[in-house]
Design an enzyme around this catalytic site. Structure first.
Site, short mmCIF file in Angstrom:
data_model
loop_
_atom_site.label_atom_id
_atom_site.label_comp_id
_atom_site.label_asym_id
_atom_site.label_seq_id
_atom_site.Cartn_x
_atom_site.Cartn_y
_atom_site.Cartn_z
N LYS A 170 4.31 3.85 -8.38
CA LYS A 170 4.50 4.28 -6.99
C LYS A 170 5.52 3.37 -6.30
O LYS A 170 5.55 2.16 -6.55
CB LYS A 170 3.15 4.24 -6.28
CG LYS A 170 3.12 4.81 -4.88
CD LYS A 170 1.69 4.78 -4.35
CE LYS A 170 1.57 5.32 -2.94
NZ LYS A 170 0.16 5.30 -2.47
N SER A 223 -1.81 9.40 -0.79
CA SER A 223 -0.39 9.15 -0.66
C SER A 223 0.33 8.99 -2.00
O SER A 223 1.56 9.00 -2.05
CB SER A 223 -0.16 7.90 0.19
OG SER A 223 -0.72 6.73 -0.43
N SER A 270 -6.15 7.35 -1.99
CA SER A 270 -4.78 7.77 -2.27
C SER A 270 -4.41 7.86 -3.74
O SER A 270 -3.35 8.37 -4.07
CB SER A 270 -3.79 6.85 -1.55
OG SER A 270 -3.82 7.09 -0.17
#
Length: 457
Positions: free
Chosen positions: A80, A155, A179
């Protein structure tokens, strides 16, 4: 042999061991798939093709010499884009950090490199990790590979989308109120949130230092455990690995009574009931558990306020009061804690501590808690996002407890189930998750059969 990008970690390692595949070919297969598909999916922000090729070549030489570094050596992974990787931008999904170039790896990335993993690049995310759709105006609206136009969740949406689309064998995300696990559920993959503090968050752009964790996503429970164990290698000594279970017989699984307060859609409710039936059939003891301090909606709002307050401190210190470079939506959320006032922020922290204490009492009576991962499956981009997406997942962050999300059905869109264990029980939870995964496999098979029948002319 199947397209190497279709292979999970266990299959890749087996092929490398036999010499029927090498890491260079596996990496090239993933890079080709990224080139063919990601213009639509937008799961990557940065593709590190040349660096990945160099890492893959070094791994090929180790395998040829019979000196691999372990089960992740040569495995193509991605991380990420709020996690530092030396020489690659770390944007945290916001234009404000578009030119931020870390000089050193975050400890989790260094850990993957020591294990020989090949880093394909950095993955798309919701801006600042404060949201659950990965509808990113700067770096692209990330799509769910299973349904055109639908969100992969967030996210860590890019992480889940890339794993589900076979662009990488596994990925790292961050999990503050779900997330990692929300996108895992929406994309039909597996996600792990560790005990808070068990995996270092240094070198990660924070949302909430109180709640943030780093965790992997993968295509199977076994692959998830391989990555998790690699990351847990430096687990603080205060976290003791508990004995694992060989079967589900006699395992006590608690179902929070407070689930009745969450508006679960029909597919999630039915899937969850099916999981409980399968666990009982396997000999597990399913019992109701009361968490009186946990009111899912108010608790989720308390967690969000803590995130907004802590993120405001971080971004304000770096960007100034004008918050230059962030979107109006993100800026408004960062300023909300100030508008809410100190007393509400203090009360939010107190709520989290009360929920944590209630969970710790519950873990004294059960081996694990079980609940749906999300109240609904994925939904279209542009539709109003359900406010309750993190109602189930935030519980583990408040409890500072490990949690695993497993896909349980896909009819027509995936839904997930979540297991939680006491803080420090990460390794035992991963083993338990594998047993539960095998128990619910008939549910996935039945859902796949129905989907194939529906698709027939």
């Amino acid at each position: 042999m199947a397209d190497p990008s279709e292979l999970g970690i266990a299959s890749l390692t087996a092929a490398f061991t036999k010499g029927s595949l090498d890491p260079v070919a596996a990496t090239e297969s993933c890079l080709a798939r990224i080139a063919a598909q990601d213009a639509h999916l937008r799961s990557f922000i940065t593709v590190a093709a040349e660096g990945a090729r160099r890492e893959a070549e070094r791994s090929r030489r180790r395998w040829a010499a019979g000196t691999p570094l372990g089960p992740l050596d040569g495995v193509p992974l991605a991380v990420k884009d709020n996690i530092d990787a030396a020489g690659l931008p770390c944007t945290a999904g916001t234009a404000a950090f578009a030119t931020h170039m870390p000089a050193a790896d975050a400890p989790v990335v260094a850990c993957l490199r020591r294990a020989g993993a090949v880093l394909l690049g950095k993955l798309n995310m919701h801006e600042g990790a404060l949201g659950a759709t990965t509808d990113n105006a700067v770096y692209g609206r990330c799509m769910n590979p299973l349904k055109p136009g639908y969100t992969p969740g967030g996210s860590s949406g890019g992480s889940a989308a890339a794993v589900a689309a076979r662009l990488c064998a596994a990925a790292l995300g961050t999990d503050t109120m779900g997330s990692v696990r929300v996108p895992a559920a929406y994309c039909g993959v597996y996600g792990f949130k560790p005990t808070n503090g068990a995996i270092a968050t240094d070198g990660v752009v924070p949302l909430s230092t109180t709640l943030d964790c780093v965790g992997p996503l993968a295509r199977s429970a076994a692959d998830l455990a391989v990555v998790a164990r690699a990351l847990l290698v430096d687990m603080p000594r205060t976290f003791i690995a508990m004995p694992t279970h060989d079967t589900l017989a006699g395992v006590r699984v608690g179902v929070p009574r407070q689930l009745e307060e969450i508006d679960l859609c029909v597919a999630v409710r039915a899937g969850f009931a099916g999981v409980l039936d399968r666990l009982r059939a396997a000999g597990a003891i399913v019992v109701p558990v009361d968490l009186p301090a946990w009111q899912p909606g108010p608790a989720r709002r308390a967690g969000l306020l803590v995130c907004e307050a802590e993120a405001a401190d971080y971004y304000g210190a770096r960007l100034g009061s004008g918050l230059a470079g962030v979107s109006d939506t993100f800026a408004s959320m960062l300023r909300y804690a100030e508008r809410a006032g100190l007393s509400r922020v203090v009360a939010a922290y107190q709520t989290i501590e009360q929920v944590r204490a209630a969970c710790l009492r519950a873990f004294a009576a059960v081996d694990a808690l079980i609940l749906p991962t999300t109240p609904q499956p994925s939904f279209p981009h542009g539709a109003a996002a359900p406010a309750n997406q993190a109602d189930c997942t935030a519980l583990a962050n408040f409890a500072r407890a490990p949690a695993v999300s497993l896909p349980i059905a896909a009819d027509p869109l995936p839904v997930g189930v979540q297991l939680m264990a006491a803080p420090g029980d990460d390794l035992r939870l991963l083993a338990l998750a594998s047993l539960v995964d095998r128990a619910v496999e008939p549910l996935r098979a039945a859902a796949a059969t129905r989907s194939e029948a529906d698709a027939s002319p």
